[in-house]
Design an enzyme around this catalytic site. Structure first.
Site, PDB file in Angstrom:
ATOM      1  N   GLY A  24      33.524   5.079   6.115  1.00 55.71           N
ATOM      2  CA  GLY A  24      32.212   5.067   6.699  1.00 55.71           C
ATOM      3  C   GLY A  24      31.720   6.271   7.449  1.00 55.71           C
ATOM      4  O   GLY A  24      30.566   6.632   7.234  1.00 55.71           O
ATOM      5  N   THR A  82      30.547   1.174  -0.105  1.00 58.52           N
ATOM      6  CA  THR A  82      31.876   0.915   0.480  1.00 58.52           C
ATOM      7  C   THR A  82      33.018   2.224   0.501  1.00 58.52           C
ATOM      8  O   THR A  82      33.103   2.770  -0.267  1.00 58.52           O
ATOM      9  CB  THR A  82      32.369  -0.150  -0.352  1.00 58.52           C
ATOM     10  OG1 THR A  82      33.947  -0.486   0.007  1.00 58.52           O
ATOM     11  CG2 THR A  82      32.859   0.100  -1.872  1.00 58.52           C
ATOM     12  N   THR A 101      34.645  -3.859   1.985  1.00 54.69           N
ATOM     13  CA  THR A 101      33.150  -4.203   2.357  1.00 54.69           C
ATOM     14  C   THR A 101      32.750  -5.065   1.338  1.00 54.69           C
ATOM     15  O   THR A 101      33.309  -4.663   0.015  1.00 54.69           O
ATOM     16  CB  THR A 101      32.235  -2.842   2.325  1.00 54.69           C
ATOM     17  OG1 THR A 101      33.012  -1.916   3.278  1.00 54.69           O
ATOM     18  CG2 THR A 101      31.021  -3.232   2.785  1.00 54.69           C
ATOM     19  N   GLY A 161      30.754   1.109  11.328  1.00 50.00           N
ATOM     20  CA  GLY A 161      30.875   1.843  10.137  1.00 50.00           C
ATOM     21  C   GLY A 161      29.494   2.328   9.562  1.00 50.00           C
ATOM     22  O   GLY A 161      28.297   2.051  10.228  1.00 50.00           O
TER      23      GLY A 161
END
Length: 341
Positions: free
Chosen positions: A263, A260, A209, A239
């Site tokens: 998720g 990050t 991410t 997510g």
């Protein structure tokens, strides 16, 4: 007497330096994902490439802040750089779903107004973070998904590309490897304890991410997150990244946060908002609140990291993985990039 005076002078100077360091004000913090990131597995060339991309993202954001632009402008600009790089799992570097598609999610939030925008499952928008901002500023909604979000983005004048634009050989090979491994499955049956056992999802294939948090000259915070999701994901899985309060949150009274990691755990713990709530209700520092919430995620079996910055420019970048691509820039323009523990 001279020796005593010299000693006192050194102590005073040291204390002054430490105080100055402690009061260092940051105006932007970014991340490029967390996971099994080990120096022994990184070539000097690739490490240099990651460092250069993160540095450029910070420079782009800082230039706008220095020019008097908003924190939203800085966040969007920084994330553009990371979305346009094949190194990160967002935009150009997005991973592939089980069906061989690139499905991207993004969110952005304004700490001054608490306005927010998000998109999920988009496949033809070059920069999903801009689509998220368009949803926030040009519609009465917070989230749009799939073809509807794409149609809206096109109407808003954003750059639409052929899905082939997102193809990279490295991500394609990653999908093939993931398909071969029985442990790499995007299991969504959260009602089953078996589905959430550690190891059901290979950690090396689920992280990735990018995100940014900025503080502008008016004292306003903004946060944004963009991702390509999970390699080999199925069933239209989404997510935490585009979910306000889970993977992304900003509030001038507390902090801006971008997450990050795994998720599902970030959604269940409402991580980003929980940090803000701990700061507001328990008067915790951004550092202590971030650590406490990430510890909760870890105890449940989830891992990853996050970046957070409060309204005074204090930064937290905790993670419980082997590494996290991250960087900061101070109000004076000093850039620092870190990758490993």
């Amino acid at each position: 007497m001279k020796l005593k005076f010299s000693y006192c002078f050194v102590v005073l100077l040291l204390c002054t330096c430490l105080t100055t360091y402690a009061q260092q004000k940051y105006v932007m913090v970014i991340h490029g994902g967390a996971g099994t990131i080990l120096k022994k597995n990184m070539t000097p060339e690739k490490e240099a490439a990651y460092t250069a991309a993160l540095t450029l993202a910070l420079q782009k954001g800082y230039e706008l802040i220095k020019a008097g632009k908003t924190s939203l402008d800085a966040v969007e600009a920084a994330i553009h750089v990371l979305e346009d790089s094949p190194l990160f799992n967002a935009g150009k570097g997005a991973v592939f779903t089980h069906d061989g598609r690139n499905e991207m999610d993004a969110a952005i939030m304004d700490g001054k107004t608490l306005m927010a925008g998000a998109v999920a499952g988009v496949t033809v928008i070059r920069n999903p973070i801009s689509a998220a901002r368009a949803v926030m500023e040009k519609s009465e909604h917070v989230m749009m998904v799939g073809p509807g979000a794409e149609a809206f983005a096109k109407q808003a004048g954003l750059t639409i590309v052929d899905p082939k634009y997102f193809f990279t050989e490295e991500r394609w090979k990653g999908l093939q490897e993931a398909i071969k491994e029985d442990s790499v499955k995007a299991v969504l049956d959260h009602g089953s304890k078996k589905s959430m056992k550690l190891g059901t999802i290979n950690r090396d294939y689920k992280f990735g991410t990018v995100g940014a948090v900025a503080l502008d000259h008016m004292g306003n915070l903004a946060a944004g997150t963009s991702t390509g999701g999970m390699t080999n994901k199925k069933y239209g899985r989404v997510g935490d990244s585009p979910i306000i309060g889970a993977g992304t949150y900003a509030n001038n009274e507390t902090a801006g946060i971008s997450c990050t990691g795994w998720g599902e755990f970030y959604i269940r713990n409402v991580v980003a908002h929980d940090i803000s709530a701990m700061m507001e209700y328990k008067k915790m520092s951004v550092s202590d609140a971030s650590k406490a919430v990430l510890d909760k995620v870890g105890k449940m079996g989830g891992d990853g990291g996050l970046i957070a910055m409060d309204r005074k420019g204090n930064v937290a970048m905790p993670f419980n993985t082997e590494g996290m691509y991250r960087g900061t820039v101070t109000a004076e323009g000093k850039i620092e990039i870190q990758i490993y523990k």
